[in-house]
Design a protein around this motif. Structure first.
Motif, PDB file in Angstrom:
ATOM      1  N   ALA A 294       5.856 -10.620  21.838  1.00 53.78           N
ATOM      2  CA  ALA A 294       6.670 -10.452  20.622  1.00 53.78           C
ATOM      3  C   ALA A 294       8.165 -10.380  20.919  1.00 53.78           C
ATOM      4  O   ALA A 294       8.983 -10.381  19.989  1.00 53.78           O
ATOM      5  CB  ALA A 294       6.225  -9.190  19.884  1.00 53.78           C
ATOM      6  N   TYR A 295       8.527 -10.334  22.189  1.00 48.19           N
ATOM      7  CA  TYR A 295       9.931 -10.136  22.575  1.00 48.19           C
ATOM      8  C   TYR A 295      10.727 -11.430  22.438  1.00 48.19           C
ATOM      9  O   TYR A 295      10.318 -12.495  22.929  1.00 48.19           O
ATOM     10  CB  TYR A 295       9.984  -9.643  24.019  1.00 48.19           C
ATOM     11  N   GLN A 296      11.852 -11.344  21.776  1.00 52.33           N
ATOM     12  CA  GLN A 296      12.777 -12.471  21.628  1.00 52.33           C
ATOM     13  C   GLN A 296      14.123 -12.065  22.227  1.00 52.33           C
ATOM     14  O   GLN A 296      14.832 -11.241  21.658  1.00 52.33           O
ATOM     15  CB  GLN A 296      12.951 -12.843  20.155  1.00 52.33           C
ATOM     16  N   PRO A 297      14.482 -12.601  23.370  1.00 53.91           N
ATOM     17  CA  PRO A 297      15.756 -12.206  23.975  1.00 53.91           C
ATOM     18  C   PRO A 297      16.933 -12.650  23.115  1.00 53.91           C
ATOM     19  O   PRO A 297      16.889 -13.716  22.495  1.00 53.91           O
ATOM     20  CB  PRO A 297      15.748 -12.945  25.319  1.00 53.91           C
ATOM     21  N   PRO A 298      17.977 -11.842  23.041  1.00 55.46           N
ATOM     22  CA  PRO A 298      19.162 -12.255  22.281  1.00 55.46           C
ATOM     23  C   PRO A 298      19.750 -13.544  22.861  1.00 55.46           C
ATOM     24  O   PRO A 298      19.729 -13.762  24.071  1.00 55.46           O
ATOM     25  CB  PRO A 298      20.132 -11.079  22.471  1.00 55.46           C
ATOM     26  N   GLU A 299      20.246 -14.388  22.008  1.00 59.88           N
ATOM     27  CA  GLU A 299      20.909 -15.611  22.469  1.00 59.88           C
ATOM     28  C   GLU A 299      22.151 -15.251  23.285  1.00 59.88           C
ATOM     29  O   GLU A 299      22.901 -14.332  22.908  1.00 59.88           O
ATOM     30  CB  GLU A 299      21.310 -16.480  21.288  1.00 59.88           C
ATOM     31  N   PRO A 300      22.384 -15.918  24.390  1.00 63.22           N
ATOM     32  CA  PRO A 300      23.584 -15.620  25.180  1.00 63.22           C
ATOM     33  C   PRO A 300      24.853 -15.784  24.347  1.00 63.22           C
ATOM     34  O   PRO A 300      25.011 -16.765  23.611  1.00 63.22           O
ATOM     35  CB  PRO A 300      23.524 -16.648  26.312  1.00 63.22           C
ATOM     36  N   SER A 301      25.741 -14.817  24.490  1.00 65.21           N
ATOM     37  CA  SER A 301      27.017 -14.877  23.763  1.00 65.21           C
ATOM     38  C   SER A 301      28.182 -15.226  24.692  1.00 65.21           C
ATOM     39  O   SER A 301      29.315 -15.396  24.221  1.00 65.21           O
ATOM     40  CB  SER A 301      27.294 -13.510  23.114  1.00 65.21           C
ATOM     41  N   GLU A 302      27.895 -15.375  25.987  1.00 72.10           N
ATOM     42  CA  GLU A 302      28.960 -15.524  26.982  1.00 72.10           C
ATOM     43  C   GLU A 302      29.325 -16.986  27.184  1.00 72.10           C
ATOM     44  O   GLU A 302      29.188 -17.553  28.268  1.00 72.10           O
ATOM     45  CB  GLU A 302      28.520 -14.886  28.312  1.00 72.10           C
ATOM     46  N   TRP A 303      29.809 -17.636  26.125  1.00 74.60           N
ATOM     47  CA  TRP A 303      30.202 -19.039  26.225  1.00 74.60           C
ATOM     48  C   TRP A 303      31.212 -19.375  25.132  1.00 74.60           C
ATOM     49  O   TRP A 303      31.370 -18.640  24.156  1.00 74.60           O
ATOM     50  CB  TRP A 303      28.986 -19.959  26.106  1.00 74.60           C
ATOM     51  N   ARG A 304      31.879 -20.498  25.314  1.00 71.30           N
ATOM     52  CA  ARG A 304      32.784 -21.065  24.315  1.00 71.30           C
ATOM     53  C   ARG A 304      32.560 -22.572  24.272  1.00 71.30           C
ATOM     54  O   ARG A 304      32.117 -23.168  25.270  1.00 71.30           O
ATOM     55  CB  ARG A 304      34.262 -20.824  24.682  1.00 71.30           C
ATOM     56  N   PRO A 305      32.902 -23.209  23.169  1.00 69.60           N
ATOM     57  CA  PRO A 305      32.906 -24.675  23.182  1.00 69.60           C
ATOM     58  C   PRO A 305      33.893 -25.170  24.235  1.00 69.60           C
ATOM     59  O   PRO A 305      34.914 -24.520  24.504  1.00 69.60           O
ATOM     60  CB  PRO A 305      33.347 -25.047  21.771  1.00 69.60           C
ATOM     61  N   ALA A 306      33.590 -26.298  24.826  1.00 66.09           N
ATOM     62  CA  ALA A 306      34.439 -26.820  25.903  1.00 66.09           C
ATOM     63  C   ALA A 306      35.879 -27.017  25.433  1.00 66.09           C
ATOM     64  O   ALA A 306      36.828 -26.805  26.210  1.00 66.09           O
ATOM     65  CB  ALA A 306      33.864 -28.127  26.436  1.00 66.09           C
ATOM     66  N   ASP A 307      36.066 -27.409  24.177  1.00 68.92           N
ATOM     67  CA  ASP A 307      37.434 -27.653  23.711  1.00 68.92           C
ATOM     68  C   ASP A 307      38.193 -26.355  23.438  1.00 68.92           C
ATOM     69  O   ASP A 307      39.386 -26.383  23.114  1.00 68.92           O
ATOM     70  CB  ASP A 307      37.431 -28.543  22.467  1.00 68.92           C
ATOM     71  N   ALA A 308      37.482 -25.188  23.564  1.00 73.81           N
ATOM     72  CA  ALA A 308      38.155 -23.898  23.403  1.00 73.81           C
ATOM     73  C   ALA A 308      38.330 -23.185  24.738  1.00 73.81           C
ATOM     74  O   ALA A 308      38.700 -22.006  24.776  1.00 73.81           O
ATOM     75  CB  ALA A 308      37.362 -23.007  22.438  1.00 73.81           C
ATOM     76  N   ALA A 309      38.092 -23.932  25.835  1.00 74.71           N
ATOM     77  CA  ALA A 309      38.190 -23.307  27.165  1.00 74.71           C
ATOM     78  C   ALA A 309      39.623 -22.886  27.458  1.00 74.71           C
ATOM     79  O   ALA A 309      40.591 -23.570  27.076  1.00 74.71           O
ATOM     80  CB  ALA A 309      37.712 -24.295  28.233  1.00 74.71           C
ATOM     81  N   LEU A 310      39.749 -21.757  28.135  1.00 76.25           N
ATOM     82  CA  LEU A 310      41.064 -21.322  28.596  1.00 76.25           C
ATOM     83  C   LEU A 310      41.475 -22.177  29.789  1.00 76.25           C
ATOM     84  O   LEU A 310      40.653 -22.445  30.676  1.00 76.25           O
ATOM     85  CB  LEU A 310      41.024 -19.846  29.002  1.00 76.25           C
TER      86      LEU A 310
END
Length: 446
Positions: A294-310
């Protein structure tokens, strides 16, 4: 000498034999142990010991058995271990204590898998083995039972703290196992007449006053409702203070908890959850599988779209990338003994690292300042290096580690941020696993 090892405590259920008795200290040890050896060789059948171990392992024979006892002989005790090289697996120990301690003979044997005893004849041999041991050695209590169900019954504590359970032992009928030998003291506590009138499949009074009691013909049927009813009837007969309906309900709950559950884990974390489940005690394993289904891991939040890269903000990008490699080597140095695959920097090694941190309860055990200062940078760099080497990613260096990015396809990933989230708690090791982030990054690389 290579022997079969039990597949953890978890992969398959096993038969556990326990025997705590005494031997005559005034006779030669060879004579005192002759009944033990004769019965073991006669009744162990297809799980007869093939290897005996003292300080080293040898093929089992009477001569090597005595060598093993001599190798481990101390002032107050000795013992030996027994194994097999062919299926089924056996781990068996014999412990002896001498004066000034009480002359105790302690036997424990685990045979895996439990299904080996599906044949009634093999179960009868187990009964005859325990009967022979108990007929020759004064016994307080002996049993044969499923390892999983013993765990579900909280044996040998039975709800007591460890010190109390060690002090009191099996001083009353805490549980009725599949096979039981109740010593004279327990028999008298219950009442011999009541003990011998127990509604069970086999009840036999032994020459030394002990009573052999077997609840059901075969142990593999232990969790069936008919066998549970028989177990409950025997238990409440021996313990009139207990309520039959309550005992039966508890036994049925144990059967339900041990019923096989098919794993259906979220695919992004299935490799990790399978490893975690394998490390859970067998009596808790099916419930853990159901929970993870029944476990659903949270979607990773540690990303950005490539065009928003620093953009890079370091003077020497190549030196920064070398620094990330050096940090990753710190994780290799930390983990390589327990996780040899860490040298390979593969998706599989990420799962191995995940499991090891989980197994060690790393975020709980180690000091937070050391985790943040040393573990998080090493984990983040290692994760980033795997993204680079296995998914064709590119480091985008930044002065602040938490801003460093790895470009994979149309996304940039923040491995040091992931590592920070990952090390917050033991639950975070699952919610923010390295395994999951890699799998999601792999899925979005094109």
């Amino acid at each position: 000498m290579k022997v079969l090892e039990l597949r953890g405590s978890n992969a398959e259920d096993s038969l556990r034999l326990t025997f705590v008795g005494a031997f005559e200290p005034k006779v030669a040890l060879e004579d005192a142990l002759e009944p033990f050896l004769q019965a073991t060789e006669r009744y162990s059948g297809g799980w007869m010991p093939e290897v005996v171990s003292g300080k080293r392992r040898r093929r089992y024979s009477r001569a090597t058995f005595w060598n093993a006892l001599e190798e481990r002989r101390g002032e107050r005790s000795t013992g030996s271990y027994f194994y097999r090289t062919h299926w089924p697996t056996l781990e068996m120990s014999l412990g002896l204590s001498f004066s000034p301690l009480a002359p105790e003979l302690n036997i424990m044997a685990t045979v895996q898998p439990l299904s080996f005893f599906a044949e009634a004849e093999r179960c009868l041999q187990v009964m005859e083995l325990l009967r022979a041991w108990a007929s020759h050695y004064p016994v307080s209590h002996a049993s044969a039972h499923s390892v999983a169900d013993r765990g579900a019954a909280d044996a040998p504590r039975f709800g007591r703290d460890m010190q109390t359970s060690i002090r009191d032992g099996f001083d009353k009928i805490y549980e009725v196992f599949w096979l039981n030998v109740f010593g004279p003291k327990l028999v008298e506590t219950v009442g011999r007449e009541r003990m011998l009138s127990t509604p069970a499949w086999r009840v036999e009074e032994l020459p030394n006053g002990s009573v052999l009691l077997v609840t059901w013909p075969t142990i593999v049927d232990l969790a069936s409702d008919e066998a549970r009813q028989a177990q409950a009837r025997a238990h409440v007969h021996l313990r009139p203070d207990l309520d039959y309906a309550t005992v039966l309900r508890t036994l049925r709950e144990r059967s339900a908890a041990l019923a096989p559950v098919q794993p259906r884990f979220h695919p992004d974390v299935a490799p990790l959850l399978s490893r975690v489940v394998d490390g859970v005690a067998i009596h808790e394993r099916q419930r853990k599988i159901a929970g993870f289904n029944a476990y659903q891991p949270p979607e990773p939040s540690e990303w950005r779209p490539a065009d928003a890269a620093l953009p890079p903000d370091v003077d020497d990008p190549e030196a920064a990338r070398e620094h990330y490699g050096d940090l990753a080597e710190h994780l290799v140095a930390l983990m390589h003994t327990k996780v040899p695959s860490v040298f390979e920097a593969t998706p599989e090694s990420l799962t191995d690292v995940d499991y090891q941190f989980w197994h060690e309860e790393f975020p709980r055990v180690f000091e937070r300042r050391n985790i943040d200062a040393h573990a998080v940078p090493a984990i983040g760099a290692y994760l980033g290096e795997v993204l680079v080497s296995r998914l064709g990613g590119q480091w985008i260096p930044r002065r602040k580690l938490e801003e460093a990015q790895v470009l994979v396809g149309r996304r940039v990933w923040l491995p040091f941020v992931r590592a920070h989230h990952y090390m917050r708690s033991c639950q975070s090791l699952l919610d923010c696993s390295l395994t999951q982030l890699y799998r999601v990054a792999e899925r979005h690389r094109s």
